[in-house]
Scaffold this motif. Structure first.
Motif, short mmCIF file in Angstrom:
data_model
loop_
_atom_site.label_atom_id
_atom_site.label_comp_id
_atom_site.label_asym_id
_atom_site.label_seq_id
_atom_site.Cartn_x
_atom_site.Cartn_y
_atom_site.Cartn_z
N LYS A 1 34.79 46.18 41.28
CA LYS A 1 35.83 46.93 41.08
C LYS A 1 35.18 46.28 41.18
CE LYS A 1 37.34 49.34 38.73
NZ LYS A 1 37.42 49.32 38.63
N THR B 1 40.50 46.57 38.99
CA THR B 1 41.13 46.92 40.26
C THR B 1 40.10 46.91 41.38
OG1 THR B 1 42.88 48.27 39.25
CG2 THR B 1 42.35 48.73 41.55
N GLY B 2 38.95 47.51 41.13
CA GLY B 2 37.91 47.58 42.15
C GLY B 2 37.45 46.21 42.61
N VAL B 3 37.27 45.28 41.67
CA VAL B 3 36.82 43.93 42.02
C VAL B 3 37.82 43.27 42.96
CG1 VAL B 3 36.37 41.62 41.12
CG2 VAL B 3 35.51 43.61 39.89
N ARG B 4 39.09 43.34 42.62
CA ARG B 4 40.12 42.70 43.44
C ARG B 4 40.28 43.41 44.78
NH1 ARG B 4 45.55 41.54 40.23
NH2 ARG B 4 45.82 40.18 42.07
N ALA C 1 46.14 48.23 46.24
CA ALA C 1 45.06 48.99 45.62
C ALA C 1 45.30 50.49 45.77
CB ALA C 1 43.72 48.62 46.24
N THR C 2 45.80 50.90 46.93
CA THR C 2 46.09 52.32 47.17
C THR C 2 47.18 52.80 46.22
OG1 THR C 2 45.46 52.18 49.49
CG2 THR C 2 46.89 54.01 48.87
N ALA C 3 48.20 51.99 46.02
CA ALA C 3 49.29 52.38 45.13
C ALA C 3 48.81 52.58 43.70
CB ALA C 3 50.40 51.33 45.18
N ILE C 4 47.92 51.70 43.23
CA ILE C 4 47.37 51.85 41.88
C ILE C 4 46.54 53.12 41.77
CG2 ILE C 4 45.78 50.85 40.19
CD1 ILE C 4 46.65 48.09 41.15
#
Length: 273
Positions: free
Chosen positions: A34, A163-166, A264-267
């Motif tokens: 990510k 997203t994964g990177v962040r 991240a969970t919300a996305i």
């Protein structure tokens, strides 16, 4: 139609603006700030974790730290499940990915599968049951059609990788209690960043995220993905405003912001059925 005109057209297509409850939630999350394969990781890491935990009782993490550690691993596993299934379906879909690009996604897919295997093994070595793979809806109730439109497939691939990177970066503090896990997480994080850069360039974007102050989206991305990039326009780092020297766009690009676990969970939850 060249790629830049196509991206402009895609930004206006109805699938980017079609309203659904989950898509609305993604647009409204305005507070959101990510992969070399893990074959390079030692295959015996799981046993090493268990051995080192017993051998270093003096430095054994507190219960709270263990919870933060395993929660971070479960979040990472959820994101890897999502990417792993997404690329698997894409590669299995006839006439979706052009032959010239397929080799890239075949390799990325192998990485994601390796990450899933590693994270499940690590959680098991810590005496924690890995969460089950969720049922994913990559259409977000019909708002997207990534397996019939290659440009949409690329859009979501970029959003997932960015997203994964962040998200990995945001969990660094929660895995510091276990040096072996921290090292492995950093190894995965850098490969995720390479995935993100590759996909971005496949969309004729720069390999890094560059936003002017107050900007939204990134490189022709639809507004529905704003939550993935919110906060990336920050230019003040450790009290120094990089914009004064480099300008807002270049200054923001010099530092990559984190996503919290909740963000991240919300996305990810938007794509869970």
């Amino acid at each position: 139609m060249n790629i830049l005109k196509l991206l402009d057209k895609l930004s206006d297509d109805t699938f980017f603006s079609k309203q659904t409850s989950r898509l609305d939630n993604l647009s409204d999350l305005s507070t959101f700030g990510k992969k070399a394969a893990v074959a390079a990781l030692p295959l015996g890491l799981g046993s090493f974790l268990a051995t080192s935990a017993k051998a270093e009782t003096k430095n054994e993490p507190t219960l709270a730290m263990k919870s933060a550690l395993t929660d971070a691993l479960q979040l990472a596993l959820t994101l890897e499940y999502l990417e792993d299934e997404y690329y698997r379906i894409g590669l299995q879909t006839a006439n979706l990915i052009p032959a010239s690009d397929k080799v890239v996604f075949q390799q990325i897919s192998k990485h994601e599968t390796a990450h899933v295997t590693f994270l499940k093994s690590t959680l098991t070595s810590l005496n924690v049951a890995p969460i089950a793979k969720p049922t994913f809806d990559f259409t977000v109730n019909g708002a997207f059609s990534p397996f019939t439109n290659y440009q949409q497939f690329l859009v979501l691939a970029q959003a997932f990788e960015d997203t994964g990177v962040r998200a990995y970066k945001g969990q660094a503090g929660n895995v510091m209690s276990n040096g072996a896990v921290l090292q492995a997480a950093l190894q995965i994080h850098s490969v995720e960043a390479r995935h993100a850069s590759m996909v971005r360039r496949m969309r004729a974007n720069k390999g890094w995220i560059e936003l002017a102050s107050g900007g939204s989206g990134s490189g022709g991305m639809p507004a529905a993905t704003n939550a993935v990039y919110a906060g990336e326009d920050v230019t003040v780092q450790a009290g120094f405003n990089t914009a004064t020297t480099f300008g807002a766009a270049a200054g923001s690009a010099a530092y990559d912001e984190v996503l919290t676990g909740a963000e991240a969970t919300a996305i990810a939850s938007l794509f869970i059925d």
